[in-house]
Structures are given as structure tokens and as C-alpha cells.
Write a protein that holds these residues in place. Sequence first.
Motif, PDB file in Angstrom:
ATOM      1  N   GLY A  89      45.943  43.195  46.108  1.00 48.18           N
ATOM      2  CA  GLY A  89      45.845  42.825  47.311  1.00 48.18           C
ATOM      3  C   GLY A  89      46.113  41.434  47.699  1.00 48.18           C
ATOM      4  O   GLY A  89      46.865  40.994  48.955  1.00 48.18           O
ATOM      5  N   SER A  90      45.880  40.448  46.845  1.00 57.62           N
ATOM      6  CA  SER A  90      46.058  39.205  46.959  1.00 57.62           C
ATOM      7  C   SER A  90      47.765  38.812  46.894  1.00 57.62           C
ATOM      8  O   SER A  90      48.234  38.074  47.812  1.00 57.62           O
ATOM      9  N   LEU A  91      48.428  39.322  46.136  1.00 56.65           N
ATOM     10  CA  LEU A  91      49.773  39.305  46.034  1.00 56.65           C
ATOM     11  C   LEU A  91      50.490  39.505  47.176  1.00 56.65           C
ATOM     12  O   LEU A  91      51.398  39.140  47.665  1.00 56.65           O
ATOM     13  N   THR A  92      50.032  40.851  47.720  1.00 51.22           N
ATOM     14  CA  THR A  92      50.809  41.562  48.687  1.00 51.22           C
ATOM     15  C   THR A  92      50.176  40.950  50.213  1.00 51.22           C
ATOM     16  O   THR A  92      50.852  41.324  51.231  1.00 51.22           O
ATOM     17  N   GLY A  93      49.193  39.918  50.214  1.00 50.40           N
ATOM     18  CA  GLY A  93      48.623  39.430  51.401  1.00 50.40           C
ATOM     19  C   GLY A  93      48.030  40.263  52.108  1.00 50.40           C
ATOM     20  O   GLY A  93      47.811  40.323  53.389  1.00 50.40           O
ATOM     21  N   ALA A  94      47.758  41.487  51.620  1.00 45.74           N
ATOM     22  CA  ALA A  94      46.961  42.500  52.437  1.00 45.74           C
ATOM     23  C   ALA A  94      45.572  42.180  52.865  1.00 45.74           C
ATOM     24  O   ALA A  94      45.189  42.610  54.025  1.00 45.74           O
ATOM     25  N   LEU A  95      45.143  41.607  52.048  1.00 45.56           N
ATOM     26  CA  LEU A  95      43.737  40.920  52.151  1.00 45.56           C
ATOM     27  C   LEU A  95      43.667  39.867  51.548  1.00 45.56           C
ATOM     28  O   LEU A  95      43.839  39.550  50.275  1.00 45.56           O
ATOM     29  N   SER A  96      42.540  39.064  51.806  1.00 47.80           N
ATOM     30  CA  SER A  96      42.382  37.439  50.873  1.00 47.80           C
ATOM     31  C   SER A  96      41.453  38.015  49.913  1.00 47.80           C
ATOM     32  O   SER A  96      40.618  38.948  49.935  1.00 47.80           O
ATOM     33  N   ALA A  97      41.167  37.137  48.942  1.00 45.40           N
ATOM     34  CA  ALA A  97      40.592  37.303  47.609  1.00 45.40           C
ATOM     35  C   ALA A  97      39.099  37.193  48.000  1.00 45.40           C
ATOM     36  O   ALA A  97      38.388  38.016  47.595  1.00 45.40           O
ATOM     37  N   GLN A  98      38.759  36.541  49.164  1.00 44.24           N
ATOM     38  CA  GLN A  98      37.259  36.368  49.509  1.00 44.24           C
ATOM     39  C   GLN A  98      36.996  37.799  50.424  1.00 44.24           C
ATOM     40  O   GLN A  98      35.847  38.368  49.954  1.00 44.24           O
ATOM     41  N   GLU A  99      37.714  38.186  50.909  1.00 45.95           N
ATOM     42  CA  GLU A  99      37.357  39.670  51.702  1.00 45.95           C
ATOM     43  C   GLU A  99      37.339  40.739  50.444  1.00 45.95           C
ATOM     44  O   GLU A  99      36.329  41.714  50.689  1.00 45.95           O
ATOM     45  N   TYR A 100      38.021  40.560  49.667  1.00 44.71           N
ATOM     46  CA  TYR A 100      38.099  41.708  48.684  1.00 44.71           C
ATOM     47  C   TYR A 100      36.860  41.714  47.897  1.00 44.71           C
ATOM     48  O   TYR A 100      36.106  42.689  47.965  1.00 44.71           O
ATOM     49  N   ILE A 101      36.506  40.405  47.535  1.00 48.26           N
ATOM     50  CA  ILE A 101      35.201  40.459  46.603  1.00 48.26           C
ATOM     51  C   ILE A 101      34.056  40.765  47.401  1.00 48.26           C
ATOM     52  O   ILE A 101      33.221  41.468  47.024  1.00 48.26           O
ATOM     53  N   GLU A 102      34.074  40.447  48.850  1.00 50.24           N
ATOM     54  CA  GLU A 102      33.027  40.499  49.470  1.00 50.24           C
ATOM     55  C   GLU A 102      32.800  42.041  49.799  1.00 50.24           C
ATOM     56  O   GLU A 102      31.713  42.957  49.803  1.00 50.24           O
ATOM     57  N   GLY A 103      34.204  42.815  49.745  1.00 45.90           N
ATOM     58  CA  GLY A 103      33.846  44.279  49.990  1.00 45.90           C
ATOM     59  C   GLY A 103      33.405  45.065  48.606  1.00 45.90           C
ATOM     60  O   GLY A 103      32.353  45.966  48.544  1.00 45.90           O
ATOM     61  N   ILE A 104      33.918  44.392  47.407  1.00 46.64           N
ATOM     62  CA  ILE A 104      33.433  44.820  46.393  1.00 46.64           C
ATOM     63  C   ILE A 104      31.947  44.934  46.247  1.00 46.64           C
ATOM     64  O   ILE A 104      31.349  45.755  45.412  1.00 46.64           O
ATOM     65  N   ARG A 105      31.309  43.805  46.683  1.00 50.98           N
ATOM     66  CA  ARG A 105      29.785  43.608  46.483  1.00 50.98           C
ATOM     67  C   ARG A 105      28.972  44.347  47.668  1.00 50.98           C
ATOM     68  O   ARG A 105      27.675  44.503  47.747  1.00 50.98           O
ATOM     69  N   THR A 106      29.798  44.880  48.643  1.00 48.94           N
ATOM     70  CA  THR A 106      29.012  45.683  49.643  1.00 48.94           C
ATOM     71  C   THR A 106      28.272  46.966  49.142  1.00 48.94           C
ATOM     72  O   THR A 106      29.040  47.909  48.650  1.00 48.94           O
ATOM     73  N   ASP A 107      27.155  47.276  49.651  1.00 48.90           N
ATOM     74  CA  ASP A 107      26.368  48.551  49.117  1.00 48.90           C
ATOM     75  C   ASP A 107      26.709  49.183  47.991  1.00 48.90           C
ATOM     76  O   ASP A 107      27.004  50.429  47.857  1.00 48.90           O
TER      77      ASP A 107
END
Lengths: 243, 269
Positions: free
Chosen positions: A160-178
Motif C-alpha cells: 500500500g505504501s510503496l504503490t501510493g494506494a493509501l498512506s501508512a496512517q490510513e492503512y493502520i487505521e483500517g487495520i484497527r477498525t472493528d
Amino acid sequence: MVKAFGEFLLFIQSMLTRKERLAVLWQRTLDECIVIGINSIFIVAIVSAFIGAVTCVQIAYNLTNPLIPKSTIGYMVREMTILELAPTITSIVLAGKVGSSIAGGLGTMRITEQVSALEVMGINSASYLVLPRILAAMLMFPLLVILAMALSIIGGYLAGSLTGALSAQEYIEGIRTDFIPYNIVFALIKSVVFAFLVSAISSFKGFFTQGGALEVGNASTTAVNNSIIAILVADFLLAALLL
Amino acid sequence: MIEVHNVQKSFDGNQVLKGITCTFETGKCNLLLGGSGTGKSVLLQCIVGLMKPDLGSITFDGTIFTNNKVQIRQEIRRKIGMLFQGSALFDSMTVYENVEFPLKMLTPEMTREERRDRVEFCLKRVGLENAGVKMPSEISGGMKKRVGIARAIAPNCTYLFCDEPNSGLDPLTSIKIDELIHEITHEYGITTVVVTHDMNSVVEIGDHIIFLYKGLKLWDGNKDEILNAQVPELKEFIFSSSLVRAAKKVDDETQGGLAAATTDEAINI
Ligand SMILES: Nc1ncnc2c1ncn2[C@@H]1O[C@H](COP(=O)(O)OP(=O)(O)OP(=O)(O)O)[C@@H](O)[C@H]1O
Ligand SMILES: [Mg+2]
């Protein structure tokens, strides 16, 4: 088919009667843990990291609606890998690696009379050779699945970070949801069941090999085929029963 | 003494053993002689319990083995050593570990030092004192047979079974292996059963010979009697080797030696 299943049950039973001493069983199980577990770390790590990475990139590609937050990608990577990809794909990979080596190893021992040699010594060859393999698989598969979960999430993060699809922060936020902890328990239960299926089916196929080198090869192939089918059927049944 | 009584065995309607009754004597090399496919290996597997006979019984020194309680069968099995046709060494273990294995499994009360002494003794006995660290894949066929013998005798076996101990070996090595089996048998008073179709072994170590033909016992006796046996199938078997024929001719002409045979028909069958 029914006959084969009956024979399979008898085989499992023969393994559990007249067991070897506990110290021997423990030692043998540790030896098999090395063969089944440690030697599989590399392939499991590679496969799971890439699965995570590919999942992340493909979800990002499909998720074009600007109304859906980017963190959903992280969320979906987590759900897919923990619940399904890590336990099932890892087990299928291990069915190929561990299943064929169990069936091939036991088949070779059978046709070179090593199994008979054990029997003549009064050792229950099924319990000496097979039980440790099954126990080791049931101990090692869950550990490898935990590794696979972690690595696929890290793989998704990197992709995700390397291809620029989403930022690291967004990814981690997603990981921690629900987050639902039970999903991890469910995945581990699955992996133990798959471990039993792969090791028991492969042992069964290998242990009763008859003939020569050609039949050993065939036994390995059938072992892997049957293990994979059993994994997929069990995957469906467990999902229907436990979720 | 091992007594085999009326043992029968068939596979899918094909009767391989048709009621065999014979005894294997203590302290002697008992040979099971017969052509390919006569059921020698099947009989041996029935005796050691790898196969269950359809009918008949096997008795080890007065204790019935067939269909007896698991514990009694285990007791007897502990006294059985076996050398397999292909040696059947455990290929994941070194030669030393192979010989140590039955000791580890069957006599857990032995200490590591006692085991080491016993393994070294057995390896020395078969002339392989320096091969302990080798893997089975690194040694020759003859050496494998020796390791197989060492492994079989390591737990002080009372009964030794050898399935074609010299198949695939050159004549000289064959004789050495035969001699080893013979010496060990007499040294420790073991009841040895050797499956063979090699006439060299017969004249070399045949203390007691049992001739099987198509699932039946046709003849038994010792090596001095065999050349004069009057069973046509046995004669055909013995004199199919031109070497034996030639030897017998010389023997007859000089009127002496091992078999002072007088019957000419034996040669002319
Ligand atoms: N497990 C089995 N299933 C079916 N048939 C078998 C089995 N084992 C042996 N046979 C049959 O029994 C017969 C005797 O075989 P056996 O192996 O005892 O011969 P043998 O006397 O040892 O011959 P050789 O000297 O070639 O080893 C053969 O015709 C073989 O086909
Ligand atoms: Mg044979």
C-alpha cells in the motif's frame, strides 16, 4: 470411497492403541516439528507476504468510490487474510510441502521394508511413525498461520505504501477498525483441523503404499490432491458451523 | 525350537501356502529352500507375525504365537531378530544409531554407556567397527547386510530370521555373510531360519534344510543328505546349477568327499 473412509478410521484407531512410551513419542514429535514447522517457515513467509501485498493492491484498484474512506482497504486486507487467506492458503501450501514429504517418506519406508522392520521389533509402526507427524503438524500449523497473518498484513502495508494506494496512517487505521478477536481463534481452530487432515490423509496414503518407486510417487500426488480437497470441504463446513 | 503346524495362506483365492508343517531346530541354521514364488517369504512373514496365516499355528519354544494375547506375542517378538532381503536399514539414521535403535526401544532400562558397549560389540562382531558414523546410503550392499545382522542380534535375540541374506552379493561376500550367520548361530545357540535359493549356502551352512515347492514342504534333511534326496522336484532344483552338476560328477568319480553319492540318475534327470 466408503471403504476407504472405514480403513482410514481403522488406521487412526490402530495408531492410538498400543502407544510407545511418552518420552519416545515426545522426542519423535519434536523431530517432526523441525521437519514440518521450521523447514516450512521460508515458503510460508514468502507466500503470505505476497498474498497480503496482492490483496491490498487489488482492493485498492477496485475501490474507486471517493465516498468510501481509504482506510477500508486496510480493514479488508485484515479481514480477508486473518479469516480466510492465512489459514487456508497456508494450509494448502503446506499440503503440498508437508503432505508430499509425509506420504513420500512413509511410502519409501514401506516399500524398503523399514516399516516391517519396526513391526518385527514389536513396535507399533503406525503409532511410532504417524502419531508424531500428526501431533507435530497440529502444533506447527497454527504457529505458521500466526506468522502468515502477521506477514500478510505487513505485506499489505508495504504494498500500500510503496504503490501510493493509501498512506501508512490510513492503512493502520483500517487495520484497527472493528477488530473481532474471535476471528483469530476461528482461524486457529481451522488451522488445527487442516493440520490433522493434511497429516492424517498423507500418512494414510503413504503408509499403505504397495509396489515400488512409481507407487510412492503416486501416493504423494494422491495425498496432496486429497488433502487439498479435504481442506476446502472442511473450510466450508467450519465456516457454516462456527461463524 | 520353532514349530510350524499346518500353516495355510491364500491371497484372493490364490493359495500360496498349502499346509506346511515343519520344525526349526535350536542352535542350528535352518534353511528354507525353494524356487522363486514358492512362498518362502510369505512363510517367513507368517512366522514372524508380519502376516496372519489363514489356518495353522506357530509355536516358539512351547509358546503359541499365532492368535495369542498381544502381551505374549510382544514378549516373543522381542526375542526375534530379522535381516530383510533389502536390509531395511533406517535411512535417516547412521549405522551406529541403526544398531542402537532396538536397544533404545526395547530395553529402556539400559544406560547410554551399556548401549554403547553393546553396539560397539555387535559392530565389531560383524567386522564393521569403523563404520558407525556412516549413513546407510554411503555403504555397500554387503556392509548393509552386516549392519542388518548387527541390528538383529543387538538385543540378544533368540531367533534370527534372514530373508535371502546373499541376494545381490558376489560369491565371495555371500560366503562371508553365510559364515557370519553360521558362526553367530552356533556361538549364541540361536534358532536361525535362512530363506535362500542359493546352493552355495546349502552346502556351506545347511544344518537343517526344508525344501518348499509350490506351497508344500516336499523334503527336509541336512546338507549331507540333500545330494542323495529322491524327490524329483528337489533334484531338478539342485542340479539345475551346472557347477553343482560338475562338482557331483567329480565327487562320484573320486568316490569320496562331502557326498559319496552313488546314484547316477541324480545327474541324468
Ligand atoms: N502381499 C501379497 N499379496 C498378494 N500376493 C502375494 C503377496 N505376497 C506374496 N504373494 C504371492 O505369493 C507368492 C509367493 O511369494 P513369495 O514372496 O513368498 O515368494 P518367494 O518364495 O519368497 O520367492 P523369491 O525367492 O522370489 O523371493 C507369489 O506368487 C506372490 O505373488
Ligand atoms: Mg522372497
